[in-house]
Design a protein around this motif. Sequence first.
Motif, PDB file in Angstrom:
ATOM      1  N   ALA A  20       0.864  -1.186   0.000  1.00 57.20           N
ATOM      2  CA  ALA A  20       0.000   0.000   0.000  1.00 57.20           C
ATOM      3  C   ALA A  20       0.895   1.229   0.000  1.00 57.20           C
ATOM      4  CB  ALA A  20      -0.902   0.005   1.230  1.00 57.20           C
ATOM      5  N   ALA A  21       0.465   2.264  -0.731  1.00 54.36           N
ATOM      6  CA  ALA A  21       1.264   3.484  -0.826  1.00 54.36           C
ATOM      7  C   ALA A  21       0.339   4.691  -0.872  1.00 54.36           C
ATOM      8  CB  ALA A  21       2.116   3.448  -2.098  1.00 54.36           C
ATOM      9  N   VAL A  22       0.865   5.830  -0.449  1.00 54.52           N
ATOM     10  CA  VAL A  22       0.085   7.074  -0.546  1.00 54.52           C
ATOM     11  C   VAL A  22       0.889   8.088  -1.360  1.00 54.52           C
ATOM     12  CG1 VAL A  22      -0.981   8.985   0.724  1.00 54.52           C
ATOM     13  CG2 VAL A  22      -1.081   6.664   1.668  1.00 54.52           C
ATOM     14  N   LEU A  23       0.212   8.673  -2.340  1.00 59.35           N
ATOM     15  CA  LEU A  23       0.806   9.727  -3.163  1.00 59.35           C
ATOM     16  C   LEU A  23       0.058  11.022  -2.909  1.00 59.35           C
ATOM     17  CD1 LEU A  23       1.203   8.608  -6.897  1.00 59.35           C
ATOM     18  CD2 LEU A  23       3.056   9.041  -5.295  1.00 59.35           C
ATOM     19  N   HIS A  24       0.813  12.118  -2.890  1.00 61.28           N
ATOM     20  CA  HIS A  24       0.198  13.448  -2.822  1.00 61.28           C
ATOM     21  C   HIS A  24       0.507  14.090  -4.165  1.00 61.28           C
ATOM     22  CE1 HIS A  24       0.338  17.766  -1.133  1.00 61.28           C
ATOM     23  NE2 HIS A  24      -0.899  17.450  -1.457  1.00 61.28           N
ATOM     24  N   LEU A  28       5.528  10.915  -3.599  1.00 61.20           N
ATOM     25  CA  LEU A  28       5.312   9.731  -2.764  1.00 61.20           C
ATOM     26  C   LEU A  28       5.473  10.037  -1.275  1.00 61.20           C
ATOM     27  CD1 LEU A  28       4.800   6.653  -2.862  1.00 61.20           C
ATOM     28  CD2 LEU A  28       7.284   6.349  -2.885  1.00 61.20           C
ATOM     29  N   LEU A  29       4.434   9.729  -0.510  1.00 59.55           N
ATOM     30  CA  LEU A  29       4.496   9.956   0.939  1.00 59.55           C
ATOM     31  C   LEU A  29       4.839   8.678   1.691  1.00 59.55           C
ATOM     32  CD1 LEU A  29       1.373  12.282   1.502  1.00 59.55           C
ATOM     33  CD2 LEU A  29       3.719  12.911   0.895  1.00 59.55           C
ATOM     34  N   SER A  30       4.391   7.519   1.169  1.00 57.03           N
ATOM     35  CA  SER A  30       4.709   6.247   1.838  1.00 57.03           C
ATOM     36  C   SER A  30       4.555   5.106   0.848  1.00 57.03           C
ATOM     37  CB  SER A  30       3.775   6.020   3.035  1.00 57.03           C
ATOM     38  OG  SER A  30       2.433   5.916   2.588  1.00 57.03           O
ATOM     39  N   ASN A  31       5.268   4.005   1.107  1.00 52.46           N
ATOM     40  CA  ASN A  31       5.207   2.829   0.221  1.00 52.46           C
ATOM     41  C   ASN A  31       5.583   1.619   1.071  1.00 52.46           C
ATOM     42  OD1 ASN A  31       5.049   1.320  -2.199  1.00 52.46           O
ATOM     43  ND2 ASN A  31       7.243   1.577  -2.574  1.00 52.46           N
ATOM     44  N   ILE A  32       4.583   0.888   1.527  1.00 55.03           N
ATOM     45  CA  ILE A  32       4.819  -0.236   2.445  1.00 55.03           C
ATOM     46  C   ILE A  32       4.651  -1.552   1.679  1.00 55.03           C
ATOM     47  CG2 ILE A  32       4.068  -1.333   4.617  1.00 55.03           C
ATOM     48  CD1 ILE A  32       5.084   1.573   4.948  1.00 55.03           C
ATOM     49  N   ILE A  33       5.603  -2.448   1.844  1.00 58.79           N
ATOM     50  CA  ILE A  33       5.530  -3.737   1.139  1.00 58.79           C
ATOM     51  C   ILE A  33       5.699  -4.880   2.137  1.00 58.79           C
ATOM     52  CG2 ILE A  33       6.524  -5.189  -0.700  1.00 58.79           C
ATOM     53  CD1 ILE A  33       7.715  -2.559  -1.867  1.00 58.79           C
ATOM     54  N   ALA A  34       4.712  -5.793   2.166  1.00 53.76           N
ATOM     55  CA  ALA A  34       4.848  -7.004   2.986  1.00 53.76           C
ATOM     56  C   ALA A  34       5.047  -8.167   2.038  1.00 53.76           C
ATOM     57  CB  ALA A  34       3.598  -7.201   3.831  1.00 53.76           C
ATOM     58  N   SER A  35       6.262  -8.728   2.023  1.00 57.91           N
ATOM     59  CA  SER A  35       6.527  -9.878   1.159  1.00 57.91           C
ATOM     60  C   SER A  35       6.095 -11.132   1.904  1.00 57.91           C
ATOM     61  CB  SER A  35       8.007  -9.963   0.813  1.00 57.91           C
ATOM     62  OG  SER A  35       8.373  -8.784   0.142  1.00 57.91           O
ATOM     63  N   GLN A  36       5.766 -12.169   1.127  1.00 56.61           N
ATOM     64  CA  GLN A  36       5.227 -13.381   1.740  1.00 56.61           C
ATOM     65  C   GLN A  36       6.291 -14.485   1.769  1.00 56.61           C
ATOM     66  OE1 GLN A  36       1.719 -14.287  -0.555  1.00 56.61           O
ATOM     67  NE2 GLN A  36       0.730 -12.344  -0.033  1.00 56.61           N
ATOM     68  N   ALA A  37       6.865 -14.700   2.935  1.00 53.96           N
ATOM     69  CA  ALA A  37       7.933 -15.709   3.078  1.00 53.96           C
ATOM     70  C   ALA A  37       7.385 -17.129   2.923  1.00 53.96           C
ATOM     71  CB  ALA A  37       8.608 -15.550   4.426  1.00 53.96           C
ATOM     72  N   VAL A  38       6.063 -17.270   3.049  1.00 55.21           N
ATOM     73  CA  VAL A  38       5.429 -18.591   3.035  1.00 55.21           C
ATOM     74  C   VAL A  38       5.744 -19.405   1.776  1.00 55.21           C
ATOM     75  CG1 VAL A  38       3.240 -17.728   2.057  1.00 55.21           C
ATOM     76  CG2 VAL A  38       3.211 -19.742   3.500  1.00 55.21           C
ATOM     77  N   HIS A  39       6.098 -18.709   0.651  1.00 56.93           N
ATOM     78  CA  HIS A  39       6.324 -19.428  -0.613  1.00 56.93           C
ATOM     79  C   HIS A  39       7.732 -20.000  -0.760  1.00 56.93           C
ATOM     80  CE1 HIS A  39       2.524 -17.687  -1.769  1.00 56.93           C
ATOM     81  NE2 HIS A  39       2.983 -16.514  -1.428  1.00 56.93           N
ATOM     82  N   GLU A  40       8.656 -19.496   0.080  1.00 57.30           N
ATOM     83  CA  GLU A  40      10.075 -19.863  -0.099  1.00 57.30           C
ATOM     84  C   GLU A  40      10.297 -21.367  -0.136  1.00 57.30           C
ATOM     85  OE1 GLU A  40      12.277 -17.732   2.893  1.00 57.30           O
ATOM     86  OE2 GLU A  40      11.726 -15.815   1.947  1.00 57.30           O
ATOM     87  N   ASN A  63      -2.940   0.473   6.860  1.00 59.86           N
ATOM     88  CA  ASN A  63      -2.851   1.348   8.043  1.00 59.86           C
ATOM     89  C   ASN A  63      -1.475   1.965   8.164  1.00 59.86           C
ATOM     90  OD1 ASN A  63      -5.327   1.478   9.270  1.00 59.86           O
ATOM     91  ND2 ASN A  63      -5.048  -0.441  10.380  1.00 59.86           N
ATOM     92  N   GLN A  64      -0.459   1.141   7.947  1.00 64.70           N
ATOM     93  CA  GLN A  64       0.917   1.645   8.075  1.00 64.70           C
ATOM     94  C   GLN A  64       1.218   2.684   6.993  1.00 64.70           C
ATOM     95  OE1 GLN A  64       3.845  -1.499   8.324  1.00 64.70           O
ATOM     96  NE2 GLN A  64       5.524  -0.021   8.383  1.00 64.70           N
ATOM     97  N   ALA A  65       0.723   2.440   5.761  1.00 63.34           N
ATOM     98  CA  ALA A  65       0.966   3.389   4.664  1.00 63.34           C
ATOM     99  C   ALA A  65       0.322   4.742   4.986  1.00 63.34           C
ATOM    100  CB  ALA A  65       0.422   2.828   3.356  1.00 63.34           C
ATOM    101  N   ILE A  66      -0.880   4.704   5.550  1.00 64.62           N
ATOM    102  CA  ILE A  66      -1.581   5.955   5.879  1.00 64.62           C
ATOM    103  C   ILE A  66      -0.864   6.680   7.018  1.00 64.62           C
ATOM    104  CG2 ILE A  66      -3.752   6.857   6.861  1.00 64.62           C
ATOM    105  CD1 ILE A  66      -5.181   4.772   5.053  1.00 64.62           C
ATOM    106  N   THR A  67      -0.459   5.922   8.038  1.00 68.93           N
ATOM    107  CA  THR A  67       0.247   6.524   9.179  1.00 68.93           C
ATOM    108  C   THR A  67       1.575   7.141   8.731  1.00 68.93           C
ATOM    109  OG1 THR A  67      -0.724   4.821  10.559  1.00 68.93           O
ATOM    110  CG2 THR A  67       1.098   6.057  11.520  1.00 68.93           C
ATOM    111  N   GLU A  68       2.343   6.368   7.952  1.00 68.69           N
ATOM    112  CA  GLU A  68       3.662   6.886   7.507  1.00 68.69           C
ATOM    113  C   GLU A  68       3.530   8.108   6.613  1.00 68.69           C
ATOM    114  OE1 GLU A  68       6.787   4.482   5.893  1.00 68.69           O
ATOM    115  OE2 GLU A  68       6.781   3.234   7.687  1.00 68.69           O
ATOM    116  N   ALA A  69       2.407   8.187   5.899  1.00 71.20           N
ATOM    117  CA  ALA A  69       2.182   9.344   5.018  1.00 71.20           C
ATOM    118  C   ALA A  69       1.882  10.593   5.845  1.00 71.20           C
ATOM    119  CB  ALA A  69       1.036   9.044   4.055  1.00 71.20           C
ATOM    120  N   GLY A  70       1.520  10.382   7.109  1.00 67.36           N
ATOM    121  CA  GLY A  70       1.205  11.511   7.986  1.00 67.36           C
ATOM    122  C   GLY A  70      -0.168  12.104   7.693  1.00 67.36           C
TER     123      GLY A  70
END
Length: 342
Positions: A20-24, A28-40, A63-70
């Motif tokens: 998830a990311a937020v652009l103004h 770019l205000l935030s860009n959060i990436i959760a990679s999935q280790a489950v496939h390794e 939620n984290q993308a919105i918070t980090e974007a302030g």
Amino acid sequence: MTDNFPLILGIESSCDDTSAAVLHGNHLLSNIIASQAVHEKFGGVVPELASRAHQQNIIPVVNQAITEAGITKDQLSAICFTRGPGLLGSLLVGISFAKSLGIGLNIPIIGADHMQSHILAHFIQPREGNKPVPGFPFLCLTVSGGHTQIVLVRDYFDMTVLGKTIDDAAGEAFDKVAKIMGLGYPGGPVVDRLAKQGNPKAFQFARPRIDGLDYSFSGLKTSFLYFVRDQLKVNPLFMEENKYDLCASMQRAIVETLLIKLIKAAKETGIREVAVAGGVSANSALRTALLDTAKKYRWNMFIPEFAFTTDNAAMIAISGYFKYLRGEFAGQDATPYARQQF
Ligand code: KG4
Ligand code: ZN
């Protein structure tokens, strides 16, 4: 935010990264990436597990993308999600989430194409200041785990594929070589790292001979497989003893193959504005070779920041920004698609 630039939330869930990311505007205000280790441990993406992991990750990631974007979520102007191409079960998580949040906040939703978005990532500006961007028309070598293509980009949403792989993608070739060598998944970053200590001219693998601007990587993979198999019969430690040279030589073969057709496309179209996009554009040898080629042919070369090479939502948000400016919104009946649309 007191100006009139929209705040766009981007959501990417086409494969195995929940982002998830937020652009103004285009910043770019935030860009959060959760990679999935489950496939390794499976050596590749397992679609059912990917959908489930997206379902777990999506709310915390947004939620984290919105918070980090302030910002707060009620300041958002629109939500842009990936429609495709990708895994349907994974895409559905992002699309359904975007629809619900859109209704909850009473703001429009926008559907983005994943492949177009990889290319449009070149237009993402940092939080402060502005960096140079490609001018139209430009050529983009899009190289990922699922695609390898040369795209003629006339405008933000006016793109034509001039050539593409007829079998495996370049990222797949990296991943398969890594799998044969037991290096884990995804293979590209590991091959890249090991190749740094190897001799790229140690081994010669068959180069594909395909007409026009198309690519083929399956022959290269088979050539690698047979070569290693034959050597192992003579020396069971061959792979371990030669892993650096094997990675470097295979990487060289992939990079050279990619460049030959890109140079051909630039000559045929007369375009010297050239970009690269997608996960494989993180490859250090490809980046160096592109810069050398650009110098030789006097191209204006655009190489993305590492954060925008592999899958990310910032690229979806920038697509959303350009569509927002055009008033191109999606309905609540929007559906995902599995295959490329352009
Ligand atoms: O664009 P991407 O994140 O996902 C798709 O849309 O497919 O690309 C993932 C691909 C994988 O095949 C991965 O091995 C490759 O990009 N990749 C790399 C590197 N980093 C990621 N390939 C070569 N060198 C790298 N450093
Ligand atoms: Zn991708």
